[in-house]
Design an enzyme around this catalytic site. Structure first.
Site, PDB file in Angstrom:
ATOM      1  N   ARG A  98     -10.138  15.644   7.278  1.00  0.00           N
ATOM      2  CA  ARG A  98     -10.891  16.052   6.074  1.00  0.00           C
ATOM      3  C   ARG A  98     -12.287  16.524   6.455  1.00  0.00           C
ATOM      4  NH1 ARG A  98      -9.930  10.752   2.625  1.00  0.00           N
ATOM      5  NH2 ARG A  98      -8.278  10.244   4.060  1.00  0.00           N
TER       6      ARG A  98
ATOM      7  N   GLU B  67      -8.603  -5.484   4.953  1.00  0.00           N
ATOM      8  CA  GLU B  67      -8.338  -5.043   3.580  1.00  0.00           C
ATOM      9  C   GLU B  67      -7.125  -5.738   2.973  1.00  0.00           C
ATOM     10  OE1 GLU B  67      -8.643  -0.934   5.095  1.00  0.00           O
ATOM     11  OE2 GLU B  67      -9.531  -0.485   3.158  1.00  0.00           O
TER      12      GLU B  67
ATOM     13  N   ASN C 208       0.878  -1.166   0.000  1.00  0.00           N
ATOM     14  CA  ASN C 208       0.000   0.000   0.000  1.00  0.00           C
ATOM     15  C   ASN C 208       0.921   1.223   0.000  1.00  0.00           C
ATOM     16  OD1 ASN C 208      -1.874   1.980   0.450  1.00  0.00           O
ATOM     17  ND2 ASN C 208      -2.796   1.006   2.243  1.00  0.00           N
TER      18      ASN C 208
ATOM     19  N   HIS D 175     -12.571   3.016  -0.372  1.00  0.00           N
ATOM     20  CA  HIS D 175     -12.700   1.978   0.667  1.00  0.00           C
ATOM     21  C   HIS D 175     -13.487   0.771   0.148  1.00  0.00           C
ATOM     22  CE1 HIS D 175     -12.436   5.315   3.976  1.00  0.00           C
ATOM     23  NE2 HIS D 175     -11.254   4.713   3.866  1.00  0.00           N
TER      24      HIS D 175
ATOM     25  N   ARG E 296      -2.547  -2.251  -3.462  1.00  0.00           N
ATOM     26  CA  ARG E 296      -3.748  -1.449  -3.314  1.00  0.00           C
ATOM     27  C   ARG E 296      -3.567  -0.230  -4.202  1.00  0.00           C
ATOM     28  NH1 ARG E 296      -6.254   0.589   2.275  1.00  0.00           N
ATOM     29  NH2 ARG E 296      -8.136   1.490   1.385  1.00  0.00           N
TER      30      ARG E 296
END
Ligand code: AMP
Length: 392
Positions: free
Chosen positions: A237, A380, A9, A177, A88
């Protein structure tokens, strides 16, 4: 004989990896290279029973990966080469609906998505290129954060801006996601015995937060948009704001677009509201001590999430379960109870004891006849490893 799969990742200033033995379905080691590009760049590698950290004199992905592999080899964690490497990849645009084996054509398409994810896709590509140089004979697979949401109907993915912008620049909702939403929704449906037909809303709440409506295994709507900035309140965010804010701030503060965008991505969310931290644990502790701005930030976080969950229910024909996942979703009974409290209209019956324990063995935290509430730990990296293995 072990079946090693390496999952990468690669972010703009960090690189994470996990090494799995797929025979045992276990993680043998994981690593995090942080603050890449700065003087403090460092690599930490962990494995059951040990860990090592060291400074990184060279932040280039090739050097970071070479060093990581040297550590794995030294610790006898990588006695044979990985069978396949899974990556990813953040943005697959409208090109990718499933994981794919990486070829030159795939690399070209990931490159063509760079305008949609200018920070992430170049980092993902750099990771792919560094590993191709290190292991030219090992297949690499790309698993996209956006792919699961390619099933969104046009009414959910189009923005009400001139249609030409979609046709010419693919301006639309993509959602992110995806690996997590797909996994936790499928897992919840399986545990409830409703794999064939279901309506589930999953809330992935970590540093980034998004929620998704899943009907019969398909993503129908999701809160993140063309970029991961839209939707829920997150660590730093903002999530949704009035698009008129940009011009207002330009006039009032003299800010240019980069300054506004940076503020919305890095100085907003829980950090901006609380003025204290982006970390939920810190904020819950502060709220318990009576810090008002922390209490306010938590209230906004939970209300916004509940409001979006209400909106996502529009895409479902039945509502079987609300599923929480991610660092916050899996661990914070307080956030879950506040979100459910804001959603009284759905008739959830949260069980306070199960909620405090982060769920029973099946992940249930509710009782009674209404839609269930569940906690499902996301996996994940393991999902990326499984997808990579399935392709070779
Ligand atoms: P992730 O990005 O999925 O690793 O999630 C990171 C977020 O999860 C941070 O805001 C953490 O503060 C939060 N988190 C982790 N453990 C807990 C906990 N026990 N209670 C509340 N928040 C938590």
């Amino acid at each position: 004989m072990s079946q090693n799969i390496l999952v990468i990742n690669a972010g703009s200033s960090s690189l994470k990896f996990s090494l799995f033995d797929m025979k045992q379905q276990t993680e043998t080691a994981s690593g995090l290279a942080e603050r890449l590009g700065s003087d403090e760049a460092a690599l930490t590698v962990k494995w059951p029973g040990g860990q090592t950290s060291q400074a990184l004199p060279d932040s280039a992905y090739g050097s970071v990966l070479t060093l990581s592999i040297a550590v794995l080899t030294q610790q006898q964690l990588l006695e044979r080469l990985p069978l396949v490497i899974g990556h990813r990849v953040v943005h697959g645009g409208e090109f990718f609906t499933d994981p794919v084996i990486i070829t030159d054509a795939v690399i070209d398409r990931i490159r063509r998505c760079i305008p949609l994810a200018p920070l992430h896709n170049p980092a993902n590509l750099a990771g792919i290129e560094a590993l191709a140089a290190l292991y030219p004979d090992i297949a690499q697979v790309a698993v996209f954060d956006t792919a699961f949401h390619q099933s969104l109907p046009a009414k959910a993915f189009l923005y009400a801006v001139p249609y030409r912008l979609y046709e010419q620049h693919q301006v639309r909702r993509y959602g992110f996601h995806g690996v997590s939403h797909q996994y936790v929704a499928a897992e919840a449906a399986a545990r409830l015995g409703i794999s064939a037909q279901h309506g589930i809303i999953s809330a992935h709440l970590g540093n980034g937060c998004s929620a998704c409506a899943v009907a019969n295994g398909q993503s129908m709507d999701t809160t993140m948009g063309m970029t991961p900035l839209e939707g829920l309140v997150m660590g730093t965010r903002s999530g949704d704001v009035d698009p008129g804010l940009h011009q207002f701030l330009q006039q009032q503060e003299g800010w240019d677009l980069d300054t506004v965008t940076n503020m919305l991505n890095k100085e907003s969310g829980m950090l901006g509201l609380s003025g204290l931290s982006n970390d939920m644990r810190t904020l819950e502790a502060a709220a318990n001590e009576g810090v008002e701005r922390a209490q306010l930030a938590l209230a906004v976080f939970c209300f916004r999430l509940a409001r979006h969950i209400g909106g996502l229910a529009t895409s479902l024909r039945q509502f079987d379960a609300l599923v929480f996942t991610g660092g916050i979703g899996e661990n914070s009974g307080f956030i879950r109870s506040k979100v459910v409290e804001n959603l009284a209209i759905f008739g959830f019956a949260l069980d306070p004891d199960l909620n405090a324990q982060n769920g029973n063995a099946g992940g249930l935290i509710s009782t009674g006849p209404g839609p269930r509430v569940m906690v499902v730990n996301t996996k994940e990296e393991l999902m990326i490893a499984r997808a990579a293995l399935a392709l070779i």
